[in-house]
Design an enzyme around this catalytic site. Structure first.
Site, PDB file in Angstrom:
ATOM      1  N   VAL A 167      35.290  44.601  45.248  1.00  0.00           N
ATOM      2  CA  VAL A 167      35.312  44.109  46.141  1.00  0.00           C
ATOM      3  C   VAL A 167      34.302  42.435  45.715  1.00  0.00           C
ATOM      4  O   VAL A 167      33.630  42.781  44.710  1.00  0.00           O
ATOM      5  CB  VAL A 167      33.827  44.702  46.435  1.00  0.00           C
TER       6      VAL A 167
ATOM      7  N   ALA B 107      30.972  40.307  41.752  1.00  0.00           N
ATOM      8  CA  ALA B 107      32.330  41.608  42.446  1.00  0.00           C
ATOM      9  C   ALA B 107      31.995  42.599  41.532  1.00  0.00           C
ATOM     10  O   ALA B 107      30.854  43.315  40.554  1.00  0.00           O
ATOM     11  CB  ALA B 107      33.591  40.646  41.950  1.00  0.00           C
ATOM     12  N   LYS B 108      32.837  43.766  42.219  1.00  0.00           N
ATOM     13  CA  LYS B 108      32.620  44.768  41.339  1.00  0.00           C
ATOM     14  C   LYS B 108      34.316  45.482  42.030  1.00  0.00           C
ATOM     15  O   LYS B 108      34.268  45.400  43.155  1.00  0.00           O
ATOM     16  CB  LYS B 108      31.387  45.745  41.879  1.00  0.00           C
ATOM     17  N   GLY B 109      34.585  46.575  40.813  1.00  0.00           N
ATOM     18  CA  GLY B 109      35.474  47.373  41.262  1.00  0.00           C
ATOM     19  C   GLY B 109      35.029  48.754  40.724  1.00  0.00           C
ATOM     20  O   GLY B 109      34.465  48.695  40.017  1.00  0.00           O
TER      21      GLY B 109
ATOM     22  N   ASP C 104      32.108  49.052  32.728  1.00  0.00           N
ATOM     23  CA  ASP C 104      31.325  49.308  33.090  1.00  0.00           C
ATOM     24  C   ASP C 104      31.330  51.059  33.697  1.00  0.00           C
ATOM     25  O   ASP C 104      31.928  51.469  32.185  1.00  0.00           O
ATOM     26  CB  ASP C 104      31.116  49.053  35.161  1.00  0.00           C
TER      27      ASP C 104
END
Ligand code: NAD
Length: 411
Positions: A56, A101-103, A142
């Protein structure tokens, strides 16, 4: 309440204080792009297995989008969306030139072999390589991912786009990484805990600390605070927790996790406690550094620590936040407290682009400077506007992003 709804509640509280117009709120809340991909992988057994991956990209008003990659069985689009938006406010709070952002991939890492982990990672990059890049979107570690995963990402991305070490951060030091990245988030949590104690007129020596989560963030936080003479009385991971009123032997606990596949289970010379008991301990500082949503409206009234420092992302539910606030408990919010990781990721990215290596000393000094500046601005804003540290941090982040979005124009 789903994670993204929870972040929106914090967002609106700060936006109300800033008197932000509705159209700007809508612009800032929604993600720019949300991608879901299928990752078919042949497992070691020869069986075919399909995983789901997400990326995202929330906002790029202040620079290329930046955010970690989480491998955990409970990863879903809503969680990734909430974490992506937190990244937008976090990068703005510490004033690094990034968006958010992040995934993530929904997968239980501990059930995979190293080869399976590598195949999943490379396949995931095959699916998203055209939307990430050093000038567009830069992943990082992460929960469930580490320097090895970041090395595979760079290597796979380079097969499509040529030599680009700045496409991902948190890489091994020997493979275009930067010294001090692995410790950066936990070290930052430690640095900011001491800043907060100082502002509250408390001395580090003898301060009793409980830490939930003994992975990357929890272990480095424990090490830093132990070296600063705090007394770490309790630590836990997903399966085990330990308490010792006189303080745990942190070097011994760290050795134990190294020798036991990163688990604290089986640590000697301490009483066993559950995660629920750890959160309710009578300590000076409570540091949730594991997963999100652990402090809820149900258990918040049992929290005795006067200070909470959010090592994890979103560990406090908004309903719980109100209860803690009314009880006079001070919460140092995630978007400031755990921003050390993205700060040193920025140094790594800058190093990759300059082809010039930074020393560990320089990294540590710049990290402390960046976090201290952000802390002082948030602290002053919270006093000036008479709001919590969380609302002040969100106000600072939102205001910076809104200004950049407006100045850049949208046409
Ligand atoms: P990690 O995978 O290295 O460690 C996670 C730790 O939490 C492990 O000890 C694990 O056993 C424990 N844990 C997992 N589920 C738990 C549960 N239900 N109850 C108690 N403990 C549990 O992950 P990490 O990188 O240390 O990340 C921890 C938190 O910090 C996450 O919320 C992550 O988003 C946040 N964070 C990490 C970074 C980073 O640079 N690694 C940066 C910013 C924020």
């Amino acid at each position: 309440m789903r994670p993204f709804e929870a972040v929106q509640m914090y967002f609106h509280r700060a936006a109300d204080e800033l008197e932000l117009a509705d159209n700007v709120r809508t612009l800032l809340i929604r993600a720019r792009r949300e991608v879901q991909v299928q990752i078919p992988v042949e497992m070691d057994s020869g069986e075919l297995h399909s995983f789901i991956g997400y990326r995202v990209q929330h906002n790029r008003a202040r620079g290329p989008m930046k955010g970690g990659l989480r491998y955990h069985p409970e990863v879903d689009l809503d969680e990734v969306r909430s974490l992506a938006s937190l990244m937008t406010w976090k990068t703005a709070v510490v004033d690094v030139p990034y968006g958010g952002a992040k995934g993530g991939v929904a997968v239980a890492v501990h059930k995979l072999s190293q080869r399976e982990l590598e195949r999943i990672t490379r396949k995931f990059v095959d699916e998203i390589h055209d939307i990430i890049g050093p000038d567009t979107d830069i992943p990082a570690p992460d929960m469930g991912t580490d320097h090895r995963v970041m090395a595979w990402i760079m290597n796979q991305y380079n097969k499509y786009h040529g030599f680009n070490p700045g496409v991902v951060t948190g890489k091994p030091v020997e493979y275009y990484g930067i010294p001090g990245r692995e410790e950066a988030t936990g070290r930052g949590v430690g640095i900011l805990t001491l800043k907060l104690l100082g502002r509250l007129g408390r001395k580090p020596a003898g301060t009793r600390v409980a830490i939930q989560g003994f992975g990357n963030v929890g272990t480095h936080t424990a090490k830093y605070l132990h070296e600063a003479d705090c007394k770490i009385v309790a630590v836990s991971d997903a399966k085990c927790g330990y308490y010792r009123a006189d303080g745990l032997d942190i070097p011994k606990a760290l050795r134990h996790t190294l020798e036991h596949d990163r688990s604290i289970c089986g640590y000697q010379d301490a009483d066993q406690i559950t995660n629920a008991e750890l959160l309710a301990l009578d300590v000076d500082v409570l540091i949730p550094a594991a997963i999100g949503g652990v402090i809820t409206a149900e258990n918040a009234p049992r929290v005795k620590a006067p200070i909470i420092v959010e090592g994890a992302n979103a560990p406090v539910h908004p309903d719980a936040d109100d209860i803690l606030d009314k009880a006079g408990i001070i919460v140092l919010p995630d978007i400031l407290a755990n921003a050390g990781g993205v700060t040193v990721s920025y140094f790594e990215w800058a190093q990759n682009r300059q082809f010039y290596n930074w020393s560990l000393n320089r990294v540590r000094q710049e990290l402390e400077k960046t976090l201290t500046n952000a802390f002082e601005v948030v602290w002053e804003m919270s006093k000036e506007r008479d709001v919590s540290l969380r609302t002040a941090a969100f106000m600072l982040g939102i205001d910076r992003v809104a200004r950049a979005a407006t100045l850049g124009g949208i046409s």
